[in-house]
Every structure is written in structure tokens, then in C-alpha cells.
Write a protein that holds these residues in place. Structure first.
Motif, PDB file in Angstrom:
ATOM      1  N   SER A  55    -131.089  14.118 -32.794  1.00 32.25           N
ATOM      2  CA  SER A  55    -131.899  13.981 -33.390  1.00 32.25           C
ATOM      3  C   SER A  55    -133.523  13.620 -32.859  1.00 32.25           C
ATOM      4  O   SER A  55    -134.392  13.756 -33.407  1.00 32.25           O
ATOM      5  CB  SER A  55    -131.669  13.169 -35.062  1.00 32.25           C
ATOM      6  OG  SER A  55    -130.855  13.688 -35.001  1.00 32.25           O
ATOM      7  N   ILE A  56    -133.733  12.546 -31.202  1.00 32.08           N
ATOM      8  CA  ILE A  56    -134.511  11.757 -31.001  1.00 32.08           C
ATOM      9  C   ILE A  56    -135.246  12.171 -30.469  1.00 32.08           C
ATOM     10  O   ILE A  56    -136.139  12.547 -30.518  1.00 32.08           O
ATOM     11  CB  ILE A  56    -133.696  10.877 -29.995  1.00 32.08           C
ATOM     12  CG1 ILE A  56    -134.660  10.024 -29.285  1.00 32.08           C
ATOM     13  CG2 ILE A  56    -133.104  12.106 -28.508  1.00 32.08           C
ATOM     14  CD1 ILE A  56    -134.633   8.573 -30.363  1.00 32.08           C
ATOM     15  N   ALA A  57    -135.025  14.102 -29.782  1.00 31.95           N
ATOM     16  CA  ALA A  57    -136.336  15.060 -29.936  1.00 31.95           C
ATOM     17  C   ALA A  57    -137.245  15.507 -30.756  1.00 31.95           C
ATOM     18  O   ALA A  57    -138.452  14.471 -30.607  1.00 31.95           O
ATOM     19  CB  ALA A  57    -135.392  15.804 -28.784  1.00 31.95           C
TER      20      ALA A  57
ATOM     21  N   VAL B  73    -138.318   3.283 -26.923  1.00 37.33           N
ATOM     22  CA  VAL B  73    -136.646   3.374 -27.579  1.00 37.33           C
ATOM     23  C   VAL B  73    -136.396   2.414 -26.621  1.00 37.33           C
ATOM     24  O   VAL B  73    -135.818   2.159 -25.538  1.00 37.33           O
ATOM     25  CB  VAL B  73    -135.776   4.600 -27.076  1.00 37.33           C
ATOM     26  CG1 VAL B  73    -134.775   5.032 -27.047  1.00 37.33           C
ATOM     27  CG2 VAL B  73    -137.423   6.262 -27.362  1.00 37.33           C
ATOM     28  N   VAL B  74    -135.326   1.500 -27.552  1.00 40.77           N
ATOM     29  CA  VAL B  74    -134.490   0.262 -27.308  1.00 40.77           C
ATOM     30  C   VAL B  74    -132.465   1.525 -28.058  1.00 40.77           C
ATOM     31  O   VAL B  74    -132.732   1.071 -28.832  1.00 40.77           O
ATOM     32  CB  VAL B  74    -134.650  -0.687 -27.492  1.00 40.77           C
ATOM     33  CG1 VAL B  74    -133.824  -1.465 -27.539  1.00 40.77           C
ATOM     34  CG2 VAL B  74    -136.240  -1.418 -27.370  1.00 40.77           C
TER      35      VAL B  74
ATOM     36  N   THR C 269    -128.944  10.749 -25.033  1.00 40.98           N
ATOM     37  CA  THR C 269    -130.278  10.007 -26.323  1.00 40.98           C
ATOM     38  C   THR C 269    -131.053   9.624 -25.107  1.00 40.98           C
ATOM     39  O   THR C 269    -132.246   9.865 -25.022  1.00 40.98           O
ATOM     40  CB  THR C 269    -129.516   8.598 -27.314  1.00 40.98           C
ATOM     41  OG1 THR C 269    -128.936   9.423 -28.193  1.00 40.98           O
ATOM     42  CG2 THR C 269    -130.767   7.847 -27.765  1.00 40.98           C
ATOM     43  N   ARG C 270    -130.552   8.898 -24.571  1.00 44.36           N
ATOM     44  CA  ARG C 270    -131.782   8.182 -22.927  1.00 44.36           C
ATOM     45  C   ARG C 270    -132.397   8.833 -22.440  1.00 44.36           C
ATOM     46  O   ARG C 270    -133.762   9.205 -22.177  1.00 44.36           O
ATOM     47  CB  ARG C 270    -130.906   7.283 -22.200  1.00 44.36           C
ATOM     48  CG  ARG C 270    -131.080   5.908 -22.697  1.00 44.36           C
ATOM     49  CD  ARG C 270    -130.515   4.595 -22.395  1.00 44.36           C
ATOM     50  NE  ARG C 270    -129.073   4.441 -21.647  1.00 44.36           N
ATOM     51  CZ  ARG C 270    -127.765   4.653 -21.947  1.00 44.36           C
ATOM     52  NH1 ARG C 270    -127.460   4.236 -22.949  1.00 44.36           N
ATOM     53  NH2 ARG C 270    -127.259   4.683 -21.334  1.00 44.36           N
ATOM     54  N   GLU C 271    -131.574   9.885 -21.702  1.00 45.35           N
ATOM     55  CA  GLU C 271    -132.127  11.031 -20.573  1.00 45.35           C
ATOM     56  C   GLU C 271    -133.274  11.615 -21.108  1.00 45.35           C
ATOM     57  O   GLU C 271    -134.357  12.108 -21.090  1.00 45.35           O
ATOM     58  CB  GLU C 271    -131.241  11.895 -20.298  1.00 45.35           C
ATOM     59  CG  GLU C 271    -131.412  13.366 -19.734  1.00 45.35           C
ATOM     60  CD  GLU C 271    -130.357  14.132 -19.458  1.00 45.35           C
ATOM     61  OE1 GLU C 271    -130.705  15.250 -18.905  1.00 45.35           O
ATOM     62  OE2 GLU C 271    -129.237  14.004 -19.756  1.00 45.35           O
ATOM     63  N   ILE C 272    -133.298  12.702 -23.501  1.00 42.11           N
ATOM     64  CA  ILE C 272    -133.869  12.975 -23.809  1.00 42.11           C
ATOM     65  C   ILE C 272    -134.944  11.954 -24.372  1.00 42.11           C
ATOM     66  O   ILE C 272    -136.491  12.285 -24.045  1.00 42.11           O
ATOM     67  CB  ILE C 272    -133.334  13.165 -24.933  1.00 42.11           C
ATOM     68  CG1 ILE C 272    -131.983  14.496 -24.923  1.00 42.11           C
ATOM     69  CG2 ILE C 272    -134.478  13.921 -25.623  1.00 42.11           C
ATOM     70  CD1 ILE C 272    -131.214  14.896 -26.315  1.00 42.11           C
ATOM     71  N   ALA C 273    -135.518  10.357 -24.561  1.00 45.61           N
ATOM     72  CA  ALA C 273    -135.716   9.874 -24.448  1.00 45.61           C
ATOM     73  C   ALA C 273    -136.881   9.746 -23.492  1.00 45.61           C
ATOM     74  O   ALA C 273    -138.156   9.666 -24.339  1.00 45.61           O
ATOM     75  CB  ALA C 273    -135.424   8.373 -25.016  1.00 45.61           C
ATOM     76  N   ALA C 274    -136.690   9.543 -22.474  1.00 42.95           N
ATOM     77  CA  ALA C 274    -137.735   9.613 -21.012  1.00 42.95           C
ATOM     78  C   ALA C 274    -138.735  10.188 -21.452  1.00 42.95           C
ATOM     79  O   ALA C 274    -139.275  10.500 -20.572  1.00 42.95           O
ATOM     80  CB  ALA C 274    -136.453   9.656 -20.201  1.00 42.95           C
TER      81      ALA C 274
END
Length: 233
Positions: free
Chosen positions: A14-16, A36-37, A45-50
Motif C-alpha cells: 500500500s505504501i507506494a 515515514v515512521v 516497506t522502508r525500502e519502497i518508502a525511501a
């Protein structure tokens, strides 16, 4: 500047789309930051959010409220907005938040309503009822049904009232009671966010609502039910 805080936990699906909607706002990208916390996700998740966010880090405080608090501490903006990783943010969302605070100098918290991301009459009716009670509570000055997926604070006031209490459910209702003592809490019906109904579709609407009410009645803490860090199919 506005700082947008997005708590996450295993949200690679979902994050993207959430962050893409945040990156396509009507105000300039340099006028806001995305934080993003993450609750120590086991997926990407963190890789995509970055790829989208200005800051991505693992939370040190407990629960969703703690993640929002960690984000607020790291924030550079005078306004702190919060949403969820499975939401869709319309292009004028941040513009609406910015305009509302400008129009209401005495406002310390601004919040809006929700519409379902997923189609279906059941989802539409469920959120129509939620929005009805939100409006009713606001107009009668009883319950300010603020939602963590669609709310914003003046950062100084948010810090002064003690930020979110780190409880399992109802933290968004509880913080509004404290915010009202510091200034005005404003509902903006036009400020709408696409809300994911996946919890209700997977676990059932009545069951999910019952768990939420049960936890809130118990003061926000419950060993019987867990409302956060759910795994979705």
C-alpha cells in the motif's frame, strides 16, 4: 512548512500508492515534507518508502500514537499532519489544511472526513454513518471524532498538550479533548481522505467495530484484543 507523518508496518502493498498521492499535491513539493515512521516492518516497506519520503526511520515509541509522536519530534514544519499508509490523499488535501489554519488563527487541530477506497454499497454506507456521527459530534460539541488518517495540528500546540497517548485505540478521540483546551478544533467536511476498508472486509465490520469500542471503553488498553499491527492478506 507542513510535515506529513505516515506510520507503517508491513505495508509494502500500500505504501507506494499512498506516498505517490502525497507527492502529487497542489502545493509545491518544497512546501512540505513526508516522514515515514516504521514499526520495524519485515517486508520492503522502508525500502519502497525511501523512494518518496524525506525521512524514513524505525519508531522508538510504542504503538501507532508513538510512531506519530516520533515523527512530530523529527518534524521541521509548523504544521504536523497525519495519515495512514493505506490511504489515498486527494491532490488538494494539504492545500486545504494550510488554508484552514490560515483562516482560523486560533485553531490548534484541523480534521476532515473519509470516503471508501474500495467500492461497494456496504463500504459506502459504513463511512456515511461514520461521517454522520463525526458531523453530529462536532455540531453538538460532544465528541470530536478526529481520525489519525486525516488530521493536522499546529506543531507547538501538539507538543504542548503532550502529543498522542500511546494506547491501542481511541487515541484520536482522546487527543481532541486535550486539544480543545488549548484552542479551537475545526472540522472541515471538504477535507476528505480515501480510507481503506480492508480491516472490515477481512475481519468483518461488526467484529472490528466491537473490538474498537471494547478497547476504548477499557481506556484504550486491552489484553483481549489487538487493534494495531494487523496482518492483511
Amino acid at each position: 512548512m507542513i510535515s506529513v507523518i505516515v506510520p507503517t508496518y508491513n505495508e509494502e502493498e500500500s505504501i507506494a500508492s499512498c506516498l505517490e498521492s502525497l507527492c502529487n499535491q497542489t502545493i509545491p513539493r518544497g512546501a512540505y515534507e513526508i516522514i515515514v515512521v516504521d514499526g520495524n516492518s519485515k517486508d520492503r516497506t522502508r525500502e519502497i518508502a525511501a523512494k518518496y519520503a524525506d525521512q524514513v526511520f524505525v519508531q522508538t515509541s510504542k504503538k501507532v500514537g508513538g510512531a506519530r509522536n516520533d515523527g512530530a519530534v523529527a518534524a521541521k514544519g509548523e504544521i504536523v499532519a497525519t495519515t495512514d499508509a493505506d490511504c489515498y490523499l486527494p491532490p488538494d488535501w494539504l492545500e486545504g489544511i494550510e488554508r484552514t489554519f490560515a483562516d482560523h488563527p486560533d485553531a490548534v487541530q484541523v480534521y476532515g472526513l473519509v470516503f471508501p477506497k474500495e467500492k461497494g454499497i456496504k463500504n459506502t454506507v459504513s463511512l456515511w454513518l461514520a461521517n454522520f456521527f463525526s458531523r453530529l459530534g462536532y455540531l453538538t460539541h460532544t465528541i470530536y471524532y478526529t481520525l489519525g488518517c486525516n488530521t493536522a495540528f499546529r506543531r507547538d500546540a501538539f507538543m504542548a498538550i503532550g502529543m498522542y497517548h500511546t494506547i491501542d485505540a481511541g487515541d484520536d478521540l482522546e487527543i481532541a479533548r486535550r486539544a480543545r483546551k488549548a484552542g479551537k478544533v475545526v472540522l472541515v467536511p471538504a477535507l476528505k481522505v480515501g480510507f481503506s476498508m480492508r480491516r472490515y472486509e477481512q475481519f468483518g465490520t461488526l467484529k472490528s467495530l466491537w473490538e474498537w469500542v471494547y478497547i476504548v471503553v477499557k481506556g484504550g488498553e486491552s489484553e483481549k484484543y489487538s487493534y494495531s499491527k494487523r496482518e492483511y492478506k
